[in-house]
Design a protein around this motif. Structure first.
Motif, PDB file in Angstrom:
ATOM      1  N   PRO A 117       0.691  -1.306  -0.082  1.00  0.00           N
ATOM      2  CA  PRO A 117       0.119  -0.062   0.059  1.00  0.00           C
ATOM      3  C   PRO A 117       0.678   1.290   0.094  1.00  0.00           C
ATOM      4  O   PRO A 117       1.965   1.434   0.470  1.00  0.00           O
ATOM      5  N   PHE A 118       0.345   2.384  -0.572  1.00  0.00           N
ATOM      6  CA  PHE A 118       1.048   3.587  -0.842  1.00  0.00           C
ATOM      7  C   PHE A 118      -0.093   4.603  -0.435  1.00  0.00           C
ATOM      8  O   PHE A 118      -1.107   4.584  -0.395  1.00  0.00           O
ATOM      9  N   TYR A 119       0.573   5.765  -0.121  1.00  0.00           N
ATOM     10  CA  TYR A 119      -0.068   7.061  -0.165  1.00  0.00           C
ATOM     11  C   TYR A 119      -0.627   7.395  -1.485  1.00  0.00           C
ATOM     12  O   TYR A 119       0.092   7.361  -2.243  1.00  0.00           O
ATOM     13  N   GLU A 120      -1.976   7.738  -1.414  1.00  0.00           N
ATOM     14  CA  GLU A 120      -2.751   7.965  -2.819  1.00  0.00           C
ATOM     15  C   GLU A 120      -1.901   8.854  -3.555  1.00  0.00           C
ATOM     16  O   GLU A 120      -2.554   8.852  -4.713  1.00  0.00           O
ATOM     17  N   ASN A 121      -1.271   9.949  -3.231  1.00  0.00           N
ATOM     18  CA  ASN A 121      -0.660  10.880  -4.427  1.00  0.00           C
ATOM     19  C   ASN A 121       0.199  10.382  -5.245  1.00  0.00           C
ATOM     20  O   ASN A 121       0.412  10.884  -6.360  1.00  0.00           O
ATOM     21  N   TYR A 122       0.882   9.219  -4.872  1.00  0.00           N
ATOM     22  CA  TYR A 122       2.192   8.925  -5.718  1.00  0.00           C
ATOM     23  C   TYR A 122       1.825   8.567  -6.999  1.00  0.00           C
ATOM     24  O   TYR A 122       2.344   9.137  -8.131  1.00  0.00           O
ATOM     25  N   GLY A 123       0.595   7.882  -7.338  1.00  0.00           N
ATOM     26  CA  GLY A 123       0.209   7.212  -8.645  1.00  0.00           C
ATOM     27  C   GLY A 123      -0.293   8.487  -9.395  1.00  0.00           C
ATOM     28  O   GLY A 123       0.454   8.811 -10.441  1.00  0.00           O
ATOM     29  N   PRO A 124      -1.030   9.463  -9.162  1.00  0.00           N
ATOM     30  CA  PRO A 124      -1.405  10.385 -10.010  1.00  0.00           C
ATOM     31  C   PRO A 124      -0.060  11.542 -10.057  1.00  0.00           C
ATOM     32  O   PRO A 124      -0.074  12.021 -11.245  1.00  0.00           O
ATOM     33  N   GLY A 125       0.676  11.562  -9.173  1.00  0.00           N
ATOM     34  CA  GLY A 125       1.793  12.221  -9.349  1.00  0.00           C
ATOM     35  C   GLY A 125       2.810  12.005 -10.587  1.00  0.00           C
ATOM     36  O   GLY A 125       3.132  12.697 -11.608  1.00  0.00           O
ATOM     37  N   CYS A 126       2.656  10.444 -10.521  1.00  0.00           N
ATOM     38  CA  CYS A 126       3.618   9.885 -11.885  1.00  0.00           C
ATOM     39  C   CYS A 126       2.946  10.073 -12.786  1.00  0.00           C
ATOM     40  O   CYS A 126       3.423  10.251 -13.978  1.00  0.00           O
ATOM     41  N   ILE A 127       1.567   9.962 -13.098  1.00  0.00           N
ATOM     42  CA  ILE A 127       0.815  10.111 -14.137  1.00  0.00           C
ATOM     43  C   ILE A 127       0.818  11.516 -14.790  1.00  0.00           C
ATOM     44  O   ILE A 127       1.178  11.739 -16.033  1.00  0.00           O
ATOM     45  N   ILE A 128       0.694  12.378 -13.849  1.00  0.00           N
ATOM     46  CA  ILE A 128       1.190  13.924 -14.251  1.00  0.00           C
ATOM     47  C   ILE A 128       2.257  14.062 -15.005  1.00  0.00           C
ATOM     48  O   ILE A 128       2.610  14.765 -15.931  1.00  0.00           O
ATOM     49  N   ALA A 129       3.481  13.145 -14.510  1.00  0.00           N
ATOM     50  CA  ALA A 129       4.804  13.427 -14.961  1.00  0.00           C
ATOM     51  C   ALA A 129       4.777  12.551 -16.151  1.00  0.00           C
ATOM     52  O   ALA A 129       5.906  12.449 -16.907  1.00  0.00           O
ATOM     53  N   GLY A 130       3.887  11.931 -16.560  1.00  0.00           N
ATOM     54  CA  GLY A 130       3.992  11.175 -17.886  1.00  0.00           C
ATOM     55  C   GLY A 130       4.564   9.774 -17.683  1.00  0.00           C
ATOM     56  O   GLY A 130       4.814   8.987 -18.280  1.00  0.00           O
ATOM     57  N   ALA A 131       4.789   9.508 -16.200  1.00  0.00           N
ATOM     58  CA  ALA A 131       5.718   8.255 -15.911  1.00  0.00           C
ATOM     59  C   ALA A 131       4.731   7.214 -15.847  1.00  0.00           C
ATOM     60  O   ALA A 131       3.575   7.256 -15.331  1.00  0.00           O
ATOM     61  N   GLU A 132       5.186   5.857 -15.622  1.00  0.00           N
ATOM     62  CA  GLU A 132       4.556   4.742 -15.414  1.00  0.00           C
ATOM     63  C   GLU A 132       4.833   3.990 -14.074  1.00  0.00           C
ATOM     64  O   GLU A 132       5.881   3.565 -13.724  1.00  0.00           O
ATOM     65  N   PRO A 133       4.005   4.060 -13.148  1.00  0.00           N
ATOM     66  CA  PRO A 133       4.103   3.442 -11.853  1.00  0.00           C
ATOM     67  C   PRO A 133       4.239   1.776 -12.126  1.00  0.00           C
ATOM     68  O   PRO A 133       3.408   1.177 -12.799  1.00  0.00           O
ATOM     69  N   VAL A 134       5.072   1.073 -11.414  1.00  0.00           N
ATOM     70  CA  VAL A 134       5.366  -0.302 -11.283  1.00  0.00           C
ATOM     71  C   VAL A 134       5.256  -0.486  -9.819  1.00  0.00           C
ATOM     72  O   VAL A 134       6.052  -0.233  -9.181  1.00  0.00           O
ATOM     73  N   TRP A 135       4.341  -1.524  -9.512  1.00  0.00           N
ATOM     74  CA  TRP A 135       4.053  -1.684  -8.110  1.00  0.00           C
ATOM     75  C   TRP A 135       4.430  -3.106  -7.419  1.00  0.00           C
ATOM     76  O   TRP A 135       4.891  -3.983  -8.087  1.00  0.00           O
ATOM     77  N   VAL A 136       5.111  -2.648  -6.178  1.00  0.00           N
ATOM     78  CA  VAL A 136       5.667  -4.027  -5.476  1.00  0.00           C
ATOM     79  C   VAL A 136       5.078  -3.929  -4.255  1.00  0.00           C
ATOM     80  O   VAL A 136       5.110  -3.278  -3.472  1.00  0.00           O
ATOM     81  N   PRO A 137       4.431  -5.130  -3.846  1.00  0.00           N
ATOM     82  CA  PRO A 137       3.657  -5.557  -2.703  1.00  0.00           C
ATOM     83  C   PRO A 137       4.495  -5.272  -1.393  1.00  0.00           C
ATOM     84  O   PRO A 137       5.559  -5.940  -1.394  1.00  0.00           O
ATOM     85  N   LEU A 138       3.884  -4.760  -0.221  1.00  0.00           N
ATOM     86  CA  LEU A 138       4.613  -4.868   0.994  1.00  0.00           C
ATOM     87  C   LEU A 138       3.551  -5.973   1.740  1.00  0.00           C
ATOM     88  O   LEU A 138       2.162  -5.522   1.594  1.00  0.00           O
ATOM     89  N   GLU A 139       3.902  -7.024   2.054  1.00  0.00           N
ATOM     90  CA  GLU A 139       3.158  -8.039   2.515  1.00  0.00           C
ATOM     91  C   GLU A 139       2.731  -8.124   3.935  1.00  0.00           C
ATOM     92  O   GLU A 139       3.824  -8.301   4.771  1.00  0.00           O
ATOM     93  N   PRO A 140       1.379  -8.239   4.159  1.00  0.00           N
ATOM     94  CA  PRO A 140       1.018  -8.272   5.730  1.00  0.00           C
ATOM     95  C   PRO A 140       1.573  -9.476   6.151  1.00  0.00           C
ATOM     96  O   PRO A 140       1.561 -10.452   5.414  1.00  0.00           O
ATOM     97  N   PRO A 141       1.583  -9.888   7.609  1.00  0.00           N
ATOM     98  CA  PRO A 141       1.414  -8.851   8.675  1.00  0.00           C
ATOM     99  C   PRO A 141       2.661  -7.894   8.879  1.00  0.00           C
ATOM    100  O   PRO A 141       2.208  -6.853   9.468  1.00  0.00           O
ATOM    101  N   SER A 142       3.709  -8.109   8.485  1.00  0.00           N
ATOM    102  CA  SER A 142       4.857  -7.059   8.786  1.00  0.00           C
ATOM    103  C   SER A 142       5.000  -6.194   7.528  1.00  0.00           C
ATOM    104  O   SER A 142       6.088  -5.288   7.604  1.00  0.00           O
ATOM    105  N   PHE A 143       4.419  -6.354   6.652  1.00  0.00           N
ATOM    106  CA  PHE A 143       4.577  -5.671   5.546  1.00  0.00           C
ATOM    107  C   PHE A 143       5.973  -5.307   4.818  1.00  0.00           C
ATOM    108  O   PHE A 143       6.635  -4.393   4.545  1.00  0.00           O
ATOM    109  N   THR A 144       6.889  -6.651   4.811  1.00  0.00           N
ATOM    110  CA  THR A 144       7.965  -6.501   4.277  1.00  0.00           C
ATOM    111  C   THR A 144       7.853  -6.769   2.768  1.00  0.00           C
ATOM    112  O   THR A 144       6.700  -7.275   2.272  1.00  0.00           O
TER     113      THR A 144
END
Ligand code: GLN
Length: 387
Positions: A117-144
């Motif tokens: 999970p991420f703070y919601e602004n990073y995705g739109p920020g990348c889109i405004i910059a024309g860049a493409e986000p690539v997601w990597v999960p932090l896995e519960p319970p310890s979010f590693t």
């Protein structure tokens, strides 16, 4: 009539929940902002600044006094050597700082790795910059994260890794070993680390916040973003900043100049007082947030939520998979609507922190920068969920 760029943006779910809460007179544990006053010395400093001569534009990248105070604070806390003239850019909150950074450093077509999970602004920020986000999960319970998965997310087009530690919404604090794995990848593939460290002073149980910029070789390729919103309870003042090498800073300053020209001058002046607070202030901040965390954590567990105990920041992420069928809710959104309308507590549906929506479909986020009476009343209302 609106641009393709913003067509994909939805209303910020966090602010939407605040709006809905206001219609239902609920308790707002959705949008992370304190309901208590900022430190009195800081308010006094703001009054003095308004009475003083700070009413016209400041230098675009921040007043000299504030940039000096930022540099002094980073030396004191983290041993970082920062030149206020060349390494610091003050913006309107860390949100604008992040946007200015993404616009300054990314080209259309670049890829950016973002943990979810991420703070919601990073995705739109990348889109405004024309860049493409690539997601990597932090896995519960310890979010590693799985280091292999992170490594495999790097492509020839990857330019940067964006992460937030202490993390909103999971409460994860990245360990030195994890930061080293990220740093190794940055050094091997010539990537930038763009870090949102706005919760740097809110860590629990003796946990330590480590800026990745302090790891060997990383100062040159890290953009450390933080601000005064969370550390001094002034989220509405909108004073944030980026620390970066001189070349990157020139780019960030250019972007910032054309986005907002500058942060509010009198509040920059007042912020100097905050940054110079003695060590005891930070001890008090940590201890009072730890007490609030323990209070709300106890309440949500007692009410029957499966909760992940945060090591930092001021949110508690919970899982409600066991309740969805019982309350006739198809997903996190419906459950959050039920909580605000029928139980009287506003939260944020977990999927708003995920690009891979399924990962958040059973999650609900609470925030706790609130006075005890409010957390206790929220707890009382949540008890209604026990059957
Ligand atoms: N950082 C706060 C949160 O996550 C507020 C953000 C916002 O208003 N979008 O709740």
């Amino acid at each position: 009539m609106i641009s393709k760029r913003v067509q994909g943006f939805t209303e910020s779910v966090i602010r939407e929940m605040t709006r809905i809460n206001n219609q239902h007179q609920g308790i707002n544990l959705a949008q992370g902002m304190p309901n208590f006053s900022p430190p009195k010395e800081l308010l006094d400093a703001a009054h003095s600044a308004i009475d003083g001569d700070f009413h016209q534009y400041a230098i675009t990248w921040g007043t000299p006094r504030l940039r000096r105070a930022i540099a002094d604070k980073y030396r004191k806390f983290y041993g970082m050597e920062i030149d206020p003239e060349r390494n610091v850019t003050v913006c309107c909150g860390s949100t604008e700082t992040m946007l200015a950074t993404l616009l300054a450093l990314l080209n259309p077509g670049d890829e950016v790795i973002i943990f979810e999970p991420f703070y919601e602004n990073y995705g739109p920020g990348c889109i405004i910059a024309g860049a493409e986000p690539v997601w990597v999960p932090l896995e519960p319970p310890s979010f590693t994260f799985d280091p292999d998965r992170l490594r495999k997310a790097v492509s020839p087009r990857t330019r940067a890794i964006v992460f937030n530690s202490p993390n909103n919404p999971s409460g994860k604090v990245f360990s030195r070993a994890e930061l080293q794995q990220i740093a190794d990848l940055c050094l091997t593939h010539n990537l930038l680390a763009i870090t949102d460290e706005i919760y740097e002073h809110i860590v629990y149980d003796g946990e330590e916040h480590i800026p990745i910029a302090t790891l060997p070789g990383m100062a040159e390729r890290t953009i450390t973003i933080s601000g005064i919103s969370k550390s001094y309870s002034v989220t509405g003042w909108r004073i944030g900043y980026a620390i970066a090498n001189p070349e990157l800073s020139v780019g960030i300053r250019r972007a910032h100049d054309f986005i907002t020209v500058g942060a509010p001058h009198p509040l920059q002046e007042a912020a100097v007082t905050a940054l110079n607070f003695p060590d005891a202030y930070y001890v008090y901040l940590r201890e009072s947030y730890q007490a609030r965390r323990d209070l709300l954590f106890g309440k949500v567990e007692e009410a029957g939520f499966r909760a992940f105990k945060p090591a930092g920041a001021y949110y508690i992420l919970t899982d409600v998979a066991h309740w969805l069928p019982e309350y006739g809710c198809a997903n996190d959104h419906e459950f959050a609507m039920f909580l605000v309308k029928d139980i009287g507590v506003a939260t944020v549906p977990g999927s708003s922190f995920y690009s891979t929506k399924e990962l958040g479909r059973t999650k609900i986020r609470f925030c706790f920068p609130k006075t005890d009476d409010m957390l206790i009343e929220a707890g009382r209302r949540l008890q209604k969920l026990r059957r």
